[in-house]
Scaffold this motif. Structure first.
Motif, PDB file in Angstrom:
ATOM      1  N   GLU A  21       4.332 -45.048 -28.370  1.00 41.93           N
ATOM      2  CA  GLU A  21       4.391 -45.312 -29.782  1.00 41.93           C
ATOM      3  C   GLU A  21       2.855 -45.403 -30.326  1.00 41.93           C
ATOM      4  OE1 GLU A  21       7.393 -47.665 -32.227  1.00 41.93           O
ATOM      5  OE2 GLU A  21       7.396 -47.732 -30.313  1.00 41.93           O
ATOM      6  N   PHE A  22       2.520 -44.760 -31.383  1.00 40.39           N
ATOM      7  CA  PHE A  22       1.873 -45.257 -32.452  1.00 40.39           C
ATOM      8  C   PHE A  22       2.815 -45.855 -33.506  1.00 40.39           C
ATOM      9  CE2 PHE A  22      -0.338 -42.660 -29.779  1.00 40.39           C
ATOM     10  CZ  PHE A  22      -2.113 -43.335 -29.650  1.00 40.39           C
ATOM     11  N   LYS A  23       1.153 -46.797 -34.514  1.00 37.78           N
ATOM     12  CA  LYS A  23       2.557 -47.343 -35.800  1.00 37.78           C
ATOM     13  C   LYS A  23       0.690 -47.142 -36.232  1.00 37.78           C
ATOM     14  CE  LYS A  23       3.967 -51.072 -38.576  1.00 37.78           C
ATOM     15  NZ  LYS A  23       4.192 -52.220 -38.298  1.00 37.78           N
ATOM     16  N   LEU A  24       0.951 -45.923 -37.756  1.00 34.93           N
ATOM     17  CA  LEU A  24       0.096 -46.189 -38.651  1.00 34.93           C
ATOM     18  C   LEU A  24      -0.278 -47.108 -39.346  1.00 34.93           C
ATOM     19  CD1 LEU A  24       0.495 -43.325 -37.213  1.00 34.93           C
ATOM     20  CD2 LEU A  24      -0.408 -42.365 -38.917  1.00 34.93           C
ATOM     21  N   GLU A  25      -1.173 -47.134 -39.783  1.00 31.37           N
ATOM     22  CA  GLU A  25      -1.107 -48.619 -40.841  1.00 31.37           C
ATOM     23  C   GLU A  25      -2.655 -48.443 -42.109  1.00 31.37           C
ATOM     24  OE1 GLU A  25      -0.983 -52.613 -39.475  1.00 31.37           O
ATOM     25  OE2 GLU A  25       0.531 -52.787 -39.280  1.00 31.37           O
ATOM     26  N   GLY A  26      -2.500 -48.357 -43.469  1.00 34.68           N
ATOM     27  CA  GLY A  26      -2.768 -48.932 -44.174  1.00 34.68           C
ATOM     28  C   GLY A  26      -3.435 -47.223 -44.812  1.00 34.68           C
ATOM     29  N   ASN A  27      -5.046 -46.927 -45.311  1.00 36.58           N
ATOM     30  CA  ASN A  27      -4.812 -45.743 -46.008  1.00 36.58           C
ATOM     31  C   ASN A  27      -6.065 -45.172 -45.033  1.00 36.58           C
ATOM     32  OD1 ASN A  27      -4.502 -44.702 -48.458  1.00 36.58           O
ATOM     33  ND2 ASN A  27      -6.197 -45.720 -49.807  1.00 36.58           N
ATOM     34  N   LEU A  28      -5.262 -44.247 -43.957  1.00 37.74           N
ATOM     35  CA  LEU A  28      -6.009 -43.337 -42.904  1.00 37.74           C
ATOM     36  C   LEU A  28      -6.616 -42.062 -43.699  1.00 37.74           C
ATOM     37  CD1 LEU A  28      -3.629 -43.592 -40.626  1.00 37.74           C
ATOM     38  CD2 LEU A  28      -5.484 -45.017 -40.154  1.00 37.74           C
ATOM     39  N   PRO A  29      -7.447 -41.683 -43.372  1.00 33.81           N
ATOM     40  CA  PRO A  29      -7.880 -40.561 -43.407  1.00 33.81           C
ATOM     41  C   PRO A  29      -7.570 -39.047 -43.949  1.00 33.81           C
ATOM     42  CG  PRO A  29      -9.191 -41.249 -41.992  1.00 33.81           C
ATOM     43  CD  PRO A  29      -7.834 -42.368 -42.021  1.00 33.81           C
ATOM     44  N   ASP A  30      -7.252 -38.745 -44.717  1.00 32.35           N
ATOM     45  CA  ASP A  30      -6.647 -36.867 -44.342  1.00 32.35           C
ATOM     46  C   ASP A  30      -7.231 -35.912 -43.133  1.00 32.35           C
ATOM     47  OD1 ASP A  30      -4.915 -38.494 -46.295  1.00 32.35           O
ATOM     48  OD2 ASP A  30      -5.732 -36.989 -47.855  1.00 32.35           O
ATOM     49  N   GLU A  31      -8.352 -36.494 -43.601  1.00 31.46           N
ATOM     50  CA  GLU A  31      -9.270 -35.312 -42.232  1.00 31.46           C
ATOM     51  C   GLU A  31      -8.416 -35.326 -40.922  1.00 31.46           C
ATOM     52  OE1 GLU A  31     -13.796 -36.536 -42.225  1.00 31.46           O
ATOM     53  OE2 GLU A  31     -13.374 -37.915 -43.441  1.00 31.46           O
ATOM     54  N   GLY A  32      -8.408 -34.570 -40.429  1.00 35.69           N
ATOM     55  CA  GLY A  32      -8.759 -34.776 -38.497  1.00 35.69           C
ATOM     56  C   GLY A  32     -10.040 -34.556 -38.511  1.00 35.69           C
ATOM     57  N   PHE A  33      -9.653 -35.015 -36.877  1.00 38.45           N
ATOM     58  CA  PHE A  33     -11.046 -35.419 -35.469  1.00 38.45           C
ATOM     59  C   PHE A  33     -11.690 -34.568 -35.518  1.00 38.45           C
ATOM     60  CE2 PHE A  33      -7.838 -38.697 -34.986  1.00 38.45           C
ATOM     61  CZ  PHE A  33      -8.920 -39.155 -35.209  1.00 38.45           C
ATOM     62  N   GLY A  34     -11.576 -32.987 -35.336  1.00 43.14           N
ATOM     63  CA  GLY A  34     -11.788 -31.873 -34.972  1.00 43.14           C
ATOM     64  C   GLY A  34     -12.381 -32.154 -32.936  1.00 43.14           C
ATOM     65  N   GLY A  35     -12.938 -31.038 -32.511  1.00 42.42           N
ATOM     66  CA  GLY A  35     -12.863 -30.898 -31.050  1.00 42.42           C
ATOM     67  C   GLY A  35     -11.856 -30.368 -30.248  1.00 42.42           C
ATOM     68  N   ARG A  36     -12.300 -30.269 -29.333  1.00 45.32           N
ATOM     69  CA  ARG A  36     -11.451 -30.163 -28.589  1.00 45.32           C
ATOM     70  C   ARG A  36     -11.468 -31.644 -27.434  1.00 45.32           C
ATOM     71  NH1 ARG A  36     -12.442 -25.411 -23.734  1.00 45.32           N
ATOM     72  NH2 ARG A  36     -14.347 -26.811 -23.279  1.00 45.32           N
ATOM     73  N   VAL A  37     -10.089 -32.033 -26.847  1.00 46.54           N
ATOM     74  CA  VAL A  37     -10.348 -33.062 -25.919  1.00 46.54           C
ATOM     75  C   VAL A  37      -9.444 -32.753 -24.471  1.00 46.54           C
ATOM     76  CG1 VAL A  37     -10.157 -35.993 -25.058  1.00 46.54           C
ATOM     77  CG2 VAL A  37     -10.657 -34.857 -27.313  1.00 46.54           C
ATOM     78  N   SER A  38      -9.993 -32.854 -23.494  1.00 44.40           N
ATOM     79  CA  SER A  38      -8.586 -32.662 -22.436  1.00 44.40           C
ATOM     80  C   SER A  38      -7.537 -33.122 -22.073  1.00 44.40           C
ATOM     81  CB  SER A  38     -10.076 -32.659 -21.099  1.00 44.40           C
ATOM     82  OG  SER A  38      -8.586 -32.296 -19.457  1.00 44.40           O
ATOM     83  N   ARG A  39      -6.289 -32.864 -21.874  1.00 43.99           N
ATOM     84  CA  ARG A  39      -5.928 -33.382 -21.194  1.00 43.99           C
ATOM     85  C   ARG A  39      -4.918 -34.289 -20.071  1.00 43.99           C
ATOM     86  NH1 ARG A  39      -0.614 -30.907 -24.672  1.00 43.99           N
ATOM     87  NH2 ARG A  39       0.115 -31.556 -22.416  1.00 43.99           N
ATOM     88  N   THR A  40      -6.131 -33.930 -19.586  1.00 46.92           N
ATOM     89  CA  THR A  40      -5.381 -34.479 -17.988  1.00 46.92           C
ATOM     90  C   THR A  40      -6.177 -36.280 -17.856  1.00 46.92           C
ATOM     91  OG1 THR A  40      -8.218 -34.157 -17.279  1.00 46.92           O
ATOM     92  CG2 THR A  40      -6.405 -32.911 -16.386  1.00 46.92           C
ATOM     93  N   LYS A  41      -7.437 -36.735 -19.333  1.00 45.67           N
ATOM     94  CA  LYS A  41      -7.668 -37.973 -19.015  1.00 45.67           C
ATOM     95  C   LYS A  41      -6.705 -39.214 -19.480  1.00 45.67           C
ATOM     96  CE  LYS A  41     -12.200 -36.736 -21.385  1.00 45.67           C
ATOM     97  NZ  LYS A  41     -12.561 -37.149 -20.388  1.00 45.67           N
ATOM     98  N   ASN A  42      -6.619 -40.253 -19.063  1.00 46.40           N
ATOM     99  CA  ASN A  42      -5.577 -41.517 -19.149  1.00 46.40           C
ATOM    100  C   ASN A  42      -5.596 -41.692 -20.969  1.00 46.40           C
ATOM    101  OD1 ASN A  42      -7.775 -43.820 -19.884  1.00 46.40           O
ATOM    102  ND2 ASN A  42      -7.541 -43.280 -17.890  1.00 46.40           N
ATOM    103  N   LEU A  43      -5.402 -42.403 -21.683  1.00 46.55           N
ATOM    104  CA  LEU A  43      -5.220 -42.704 -22.767  1.00 46.55           C
ATOM    105  C   LEU A  43      -5.988 -43.435 -23.684  1.00 46.55           C
ATOM    106  CD1 LEU A  43      -3.073 -42.265 -25.505  1.00 46.55           C
ATOM    107  CD2 LEU A  43      -2.243 -44.173 -24.864  1.00 46.55           C
TER     108      LEU A  43
END
Length: 402
Positions: free
Chosen positions: A352-374
């Motif tokens: 569970e993530f809790k998003l707080e404050g004024n987070l940026p509208d922009e995303g991160f871009g790029g790709r990340v393997s789904r096999t990595k741990n969190l």
């Protein structure tokens, strides 16, 4: 920090920090990092005037490639692709460094990235959370249920009026040759949070289910229609089915407040209950997306989104390959806002993530393997400085970065 580097504002301390961190990455992590940096660099590219620097970079890389005669070609090509990116990044990072120092980065002994969490970023207290895996259950109309990952490979079993088996790659297959008299007995396959699964339906249609998703379908399709309903995110490769007497048999997908009609094509549908829109991305062929208000015919390479009111909008500039990256084992964060990205991580890692404050509208871009741990994934996101994390027992708090 990457924004500072791309904009030429990094301090010597910043340069040293990122340089040391690069030396610890394995080849895959290094390539993913460079892909993200290149996305950030595009923003600053138009402001750069150092064409002589670019020529110098290319010449130095070319000299290095010619020097590696003893490395076999396949290994060399793979390594130099990464090394070239690192060399470009490091030249932009700091002109005073020699390329030969940083070319050693890709050859250094890899150290697990989850050991790199800074003592100040909160991630060091995060327990190791493994990625999702192949898990699903199949439920028949009578309520009988089987955990699909528990089935033995290659063995046919009778279930809910159908014959099914698990193939060598873990896919569940419905027997396409069985002449079963029991028609229209509904089956449902569900993946939990942190699960995914593949299934081949009785007509040969291939289906990929992402985490927290489901598909309901008859155990055997008749000659007039092939209707299925889904929740969550599902990718289809639909086979064409034609009979001499009945002609072409349409394949129809129902999800939330829309329906998709196809004959034979490849497409993805994302219809999670908590999403504002239902997204359909067409890889190959053509489909008709319909609501009570509108009808839209999609061609290959197009993506549309349907809102709660049934309005259809075309997603301009969408890259449909990124929409199906999850079927290839990757998160692709392009075209997604910060909220969507953390929803996706919640479904895959069961956190569970809790998003707080004024987070940026922009995303991160790029790709990340789904096999990595969190922790690996969050560390890669944190170095963009768009966000920072704080761990509060089982809750991960997301705040705006620098």
């Amino acid at each position: 920090m990457l924004n500072k580097i791309a904009g030429g504002q990094a301090t010597i301390e910043d340069q040293n920090k990122i340089s040391q961190w690069l030396k610890t990455l394995d080849d895959q992590s290094l390539e993913e990092f460079m892909d993200r940096y290149e996305e950030i660099l595009k923003v600053y590219k138009s402001k750069r005037k150092d064409n002589n620097l670019q020529t110098l970079i290319e010449n130095r890389i070319s000299d290095y490639e010619r020097s590696r005669k003893l490395i076999n070609r396949r290994k060399s090509n793979s390594l130099l692709s990464i090394v070239g990116k690192v060399a470009i990044f490091i030249f932009i990072l700091v002109l005073g460094y020699r390329i030969s120092v940083f070319l050693q980065v890709a050859e250094s002994s890899p150290e697990p990235i989850n050991a790199l969490a800074s003592k100040n970023n909160g991630l060091e207290s995060l327990k190791t959370i493994s990625p999702g895996d192949k898990r699903a259950v199949i439920i028949s109309e009578s309520g009988a249920e089987i955990a699909l990952n528990s089935l033995q490979i290659g063995q046919w079993i009778d279930f809910g009026g159908a014959r099914i088996r698990k193939s060598g790659d873990g896919t569940i297959e419905y027997d396409q040759t069985a002449k079963n008299p029991l028609q229209n007995i509904q089956h449902t396959i569900k993946t939990p949070i942190g699960g995914e699964f593949n299934v081949v339906l009785s007509d040969g249609t291939r289906v990929w289910l992402n985490s927290a998703s489901s598909i309901s379908f008859p155990n055997w399709f008749d000659r007039k229609s092939r209707d299925v309903s889904i929740n969550g995110e599902v990718y289809f490769e639909v086979t064409k089915q034609v009979y001499k007497s009945e002609g072409k048999v349409p394949f129809t997908v129902y999800s939330k407040n829309q329906r998709i009609e196809v004959l034979g094509t490849q497409f993805s549908v994302s219809a999670y209950a908590d999403a504002e829109e239902v997204a359909t991305a067409l890889v190959e062929g053509s489909v008709k997306v319909s609501t009570d208000k509108e009808i839209k015919l999609l061609e290959a390479g197009e993506k549309v989104a349907v809102n709660k009111e049934g309005n259809i909008r075309t997603v301009v500039g969408a890259d449909v390959e990124k929409s199906i990256a999850w079927t290839q084992g990757y998160f692709y964060f392009d075209e997604k806002n910060v909220s969507e990205i953390f929803q996706e991580l919640e479904r895959w890692y069961d956190v569970e993530f809790k998003l707080e404050g004024n987070l940026p509208d922009e995303g991160f871009g790029g790709r990340v393997s789904r096999t990595k741990n969190l922790r690996e994934v969050l560390h890669l996101l944190e170095i963009t400085e768009l966000v920072k994390f704080e761990v509060d027992e089982d809750l991960i708090i997301v705040r705006k970065g620098l």
